[in-house]
Scaffold this motif. Structure first.
Motif, PDB file in Angstrom:
ATOM      1  N   GLN A  65       0.888  -1.139   0.114  1.00 31.83           N
ATOM      2  CA  GLN A  65      -0.166   0.055   0.042  1.00 31.83           C
ATOM      3  C   GLN A  65       1.007   0.988   0.155  1.00 31.83           C
ATOM      4  O   GLN A  65       1.911   1.295   0.861  1.00 31.83           O
ATOM      5  CB  GLN A  65      -0.904   0.101   1.126  1.00 31.83           C
ATOM      6  CG  GLN A  65      -1.832   1.190   1.314  1.00 31.83           C
ATOM      7  CD  GLN A  65      -2.765   1.131   2.429  1.00 31.83           C
ATOM      8  OE1 GLN A  65      -2.855   0.139   3.218  1.00 31.83           O
ATOM      9  NE2 GLN A  65      -3.341   2.356   2.901  1.00 31.83           N
ATOM     10  N   LEU A  66       0.497   2.093  -0.928  1.00 31.00           N
ATOM     11  CA  LEU A  66       1.382   3.219  -0.964  1.00 31.00           C
ATOM     12  C   LEU A  66       0.999   4.264   0.235  1.00 31.00           C
ATOM     13  O   LEU A  66      -0.202   4.627   0.826  1.00 31.00           O
ATOM     14  CB  LEU A  66       1.003   4.240  -2.313  1.00 31.00           C
ATOM     15  CG  LEU A  66       1.463   3.307  -3.331  1.00 31.00           C
ATOM     16  CD1 LEU A  66       1.245   4.166  -4.823  1.00 31.00           C
ATOM     17  CD2 LEU A  66       3.051   3.054  -3.435  1.00 31.00           C
ATOM     18  N   GLN A  67       2.142   4.783   0.792  1.00 29.44           N
ATOM     19  CA  GLN A  67       1.802   5.986   2.080  1.00 29.44           C
ATOM     20  C   GLN A  67       2.891   6.939   1.871  1.00 29.44           C
ATOM     21  O   GLN A  67       4.018   6.583   1.332  1.00 29.44           O
ATOM     22  CB  GLN A  67       1.609   5.259   3.191  1.00 29.44           C
ATOM     23  CG  GLN A  67       2.714   4.542   3.636  1.00 29.44           C
ATOM     24  CD  GLN A  67       2.717   3.694   5.150  1.00 29.44           C
ATOM     25  OE1 GLN A  67       1.538   3.730   5.525  1.00 29.44           O
ATOM     26  NE2 GLN A  67       3.828   3.640   5.724  1.00 29.44           N
ATOM     27  N   LEU A  68       2.515   8.146   2.447  1.00 29.06           N
ATOM     28  CA  LEU A  68       3.647   9.104   2.621  1.00 29.06           C
ATOM     29  C   LEU A  68       3.528   9.539   4.203  1.00 29.06           C
ATOM     30  O   LEU A  68       2.483   9.432   4.685  1.00 29.06           O
ATOM     31  CB  LEU A  68       3.197  10.409   1.940  1.00 29.06           C
ATOM     32  CG  LEU A  68       3.188  10.075   0.088  1.00 29.06           C
ATOM     33  CD1 LEU A  68       2.491  11.116  -0.347  1.00 29.06           C
ATOM     34  CD2 LEU A  68       4.496   9.872  -0.417  1.00 29.06           C
ATOM     35  N   VAL A  69       4.573   9.694   4.581  1.00 30.33           N
ATOM     36  CA  VAL A  69       4.905   9.983   6.092  1.00 30.33           C
ATOM     37  C   VAL A  69       5.702  11.449   6.139  1.00 30.33           C
ATOM     38  O   VAL A  69       6.851  11.432   5.645  1.00 30.33           O
ATOM     39  CB  VAL A  69       5.454   8.990   6.912  1.00 30.33           C
ATOM     40  CG1 VAL A  69       5.525   9.252   8.252  1.00 30.33           C
ATOM     41  CG2 VAL A  69       4.653   7.609   6.686  1.00 30.33           C
ATOM     42  N   GLU A  70       5.101  12.438   6.829  1.00 29.29           N
ATOM     43  CA  GLU A  70       5.834  13.643   6.677  1.00 29.29           C
ATOM     44  C   GLU A  70       6.450  13.694   8.201  1.00 29.29           C
ATOM     45  O   GLU A  70       5.911  13.026   9.218  1.00 29.29           O
ATOM     46  CB  GLU A  70       4.892  14.910   6.521  1.00 29.29           C
ATOM     47  CG  GLU A  70       4.077  14.928   5.315  1.00 29.29           C
ATOM     48  CD  GLU A  70       2.711  14.467   5.372  1.00 29.29           C
ATOM     49  OE1 GLU A  70       1.797  14.942   4.617  1.00 29.29           O
ATOM     50  OE2 GLU A  70       2.637  13.724   6.233  1.00 29.29           O
ATOM     51  N   SER A  71       7.549  14.832   8.212  1.00 26.69           N
ATOM     52  CA  SER A  71       7.840  15.001   9.516  1.00 26.69           C
ATOM     53  C   SER A  71       8.637  16.118   9.468  1.00 26.69           C
ATOM     54  O   SER A  71       8.850  16.905   8.447  1.00 26.69           O
ATOM     55  CB  SER A  71       8.971  14.021  10.089  1.00 26.69           C
ATOM     56  OG  SER A  71      10.017  13.675   8.972  1.00 26.69           O
ATOM     57  N   GLY A  72       8.963  16.863  10.700  1.00 26.55           N
ATOM     58  CA  GLY A  72       9.986  18.134  10.501  1.00 26.55           C
ATOM     59  C   GLY A  72       9.008  19.321  10.675  1.00 26.55           C
ATOM     60  O   GLY A  72       9.785  20.380  10.873  1.00 26.55           O
ATOM     61  N   GLY A  73       7.869  19.377  11.327  1.00 26.07           N
ATOM     62  CA  GLY A  73       7.120  20.517  11.482  1.00 26.07           C
ATOM     63  C   GLY A  73       7.551  21.069  12.905  1.00 26.07           C
ATOM     64  O   GLY A  73       8.133  20.389  13.755  1.00 26.07           O
ATOM     65  N   GLY A  74       6.847  22.308  13.246  1.00 19.58           N
ATOM     66  CA  GLY A  74       7.443  22.926  14.651  1.00 19.58           C
ATOM     67  C   GLY A  74       6.701  24.417  14.705  1.00 19.58           C
ATOM     68  O   GLY A  74       6.474  24.937  13.731  1.00 19.58           O
ATOM     69  N   THR A 118      -2.536  10.321  -3.104  1.00 21.81           N
ATOM     70  CA  THR A 118      -2.138   9.808  -1.977  1.00 21.81           C
ATOM     71  C   THR A 118      -1.755  11.031  -1.062  1.00 21.81           C
ATOM     72  O   THR A 118      -0.936  11.905  -1.609  1.00 21.81           O
ATOM     73  CB  THR A 118      -1.105   8.938  -2.157  1.00 21.81           C
ATOM     74  OG1 THR A 118      -1.417   7.796  -3.017  1.00 21.81           O
ATOM     75  CG2 THR A 118      -0.310   8.114  -1.005  1.00 21.81           C
ATOM     76  N   TRP A 119      -2.015  10.975   0.278  1.00 24.02           N
ATOM     77  CA  TRP A 119      -1.797  12.030   1.147  1.00 24.02           C
ATOM     78  C   TRP A 119      -1.051  11.682   2.431  1.00 24.02           C
ATOM     79  O   TRP A 119      -1.470  10.455   2.889  1.00 24.02           O
ATOM     80  CB  TRP A 119      -2.977  12.849   1.367  1.00 24.02           C
ATOM     81  CG  TRP A 119      -3.499  13.783   0.227  1.00 24.02           C
ATOM     82  CD1 TRP A 119      -4.217  13.118  -0.714  1.00 24.02           C
ATOM     83  CD2 TRP A 119      -3.459  14.962  -0.042  1.00 24.02           C
ATOM     84  NE1 TRP A 119      -4.526  13.922  -1.585  1.00 24.02           N
ATOM     85  CE2 TRP A 119      -4.268  15.101  -1.091  1.00 24.02           C
ATOM     86  CE3 TRP A 119      -2.760  16.121   0.531  1.00 24.02           C
ATOM     87  CZ2 TRP A 119      -4.383  16.343  -1.914  1.00 24.02           C
ATOM     88  CZ3 TRP A 119      -2.849  17.352  -0.185  1.00 24.02           C
ATOM     89  CH2 TRP A 119      -3.528  17.517  -1.400  1.00 24.02           C
ATOM     90  N   GLY A 120      -0.297  12.472   3.164  1.00 22.40           N
ATOM     91  CA  GLY A 120       0.408  11.968   4.277  1.00 22.40           C
ATOM     92  C   GLY A 120      -0.620  12.588   5.340  1.00 22.40           C
ATOM     93  O   GLY A 120      -1.749  13.231   5.166  1.00 22.40           O
ATOM     94  N   GLN A 121      -0.398  12.363   6.519  1.00 19.04           N
ATOM     95  CA  GLN A 121      -1.057  12.957   7.619  1.00 19.04           C
ATOM     96  C   GLN A 121      -1.200  14.397   7.981  1.00 19.04           C
ATOM     97  O   GLN A 121      -2.003  14.808   8.750  1.00 19.04           O
ATOM     98  CB  GLN A 121      -0.827  11.877   8.887  1.00 19.04           C
ATOM     99  CG  GLN A 121       0.620  12.313   9.754  1.00 19.04           C
ATOM    100  CD  GLN A 121       1.950  12.189   9.135  1.00 19.04           C
ATOM    101  OE1 GLN A 121       1.961  11.659   8.093  1.00 19.04           O
ATOM    102  NE2 GLN A 121       2.851  12.438   9.646  1.00 19.04           N
ATOM    103  N   GLY A 122       0.035  14.829   7.751  1.00 13.41           N
ATOM    104  CA  GLY A 122       0.251  16.538   7.775  1.00 13.41           C
ATOM    105  C   GLY A 122       1.089  16.521   8.951  1.00 13.41           C
ATOM    106  O   GLY A 122       1.221  15.789   9.766  1.00 13.41           O
ATOM    107  N   THR A 123       1.649  17.785   8.824  1.00 12.75           N
ATOM    108  CA  THR A 123       2.633  18.150  10.008  1.00 12.75           C
ATOM    109  C   THR A 123       2.337  19.724  10.252  1.00 12.75           C
ATOM    110  O   THR A 123       2.209  20.738   9.216  1.00 12.75           O
ATOM    111  CB  THR A 123       3.864  17.896   9.591  1.00 12.75           C
ATOM    112  OG1 THR A 123       4.683  18.083  10.898  1.00 12.75           O
ATOM    113  CG2 THR A 123       4.528  18.637   8.413  1.00 12.75           C
ATOM    114  N   GLN A 124       2.158  20.084  11.497  1.00 13.81           N
ATOM    115  CA  GLN A 124       1.961  21.533  11.940  1.00 13.81           C
ATOM    116  C   GLN A 124       3.262  22.307  11.766  1.00 13.81           C
ATOM    117  O   GLN A 124       4.390  21.931  12.309  1.00 13.81           O
ATOM    118  CB  GLN A 124       1.058  21.532  13.185  1.00 13.81           C
ATOM    119  CG  GLN A 124       1.138  23.160  13.635  1.00 13.81           C
ATOM    120  CD  GLN A 124      -0.131  23.472  12.963  1.00 13.81           C
ATOM    121  OE1 GLN A 124      -1.112  23.011  12.705  1.00 13.81           O
ATOM    122  NE2 GLN A 124      -0.161  24.952  12.379  1.00 13.81           N
TER     123      GLN A 124
END
Length: 127
Positions: free
Chosen positions: A1-10, A116-122
């Motif tokens: 299953q294709l997925q995207l995972v974001e990181s790095g917000g703050g 396809t979308w990641g979960q988002g990062t604030q």
């Protein structure tokens, strides 16, 4: 299953910098266009930047040109968004998204072209 995972917000002060990462390791990169979108409270989701690894094509929305940079580490299969000279109006939830190369346009990213979308990062820019 294709997925995207974001990181790095703050949280960052105006004028500061952040870098966002998007793990796209399950994708065959040349077949897709990857984009960053953002959504501020009460506003529609807006395309910020896109990159097509198979074409070498990059686009930015006007408000971030000269301040943001989208790039790809092919070995890590990670898409980055380097954000410099951040402004209060850059605040929002940032999403990484992907769509098939020939289903997506080369200009300002449009949400309906990406499936396809990641979960988002604030990202919060505030003094």
């Amino acid at each position: 299953q294709l997925q995207l995972v974001e990181s790095g917000g703050g949280l960052v002060q105006p004028g500061g910098s952040l870098i966002l990462s998007c793990d796209a390791s399950r994708f065959t990169l040349p077949y897709y266009r990857f984009a960053w979108f953002r959504q501020a409270p009460g506003k529609q989701r807006e395309g910020v930047a896109s990159i097509a690894p198979g074409e070498g094509a990059i686009s930015y929305t006007d408000s971030v040109k000269g301040r943001f940079s989208i790039f790809l580490d092919g070995a890590k299969k990670t898409v980055y968004l380097q954000m410099n000279s951040l402004k209060v109006e850059d605040t929002g939830i940032y999403y990484c998204a992907s769509g098939l190369l020939y289903d997506t346009g080369a200009g300002k990213p449009q949400p309906n072209e990406y499936d396809t979308w990641g979960q988002g990062t604030q990202v919060t820019v505030s003094s």
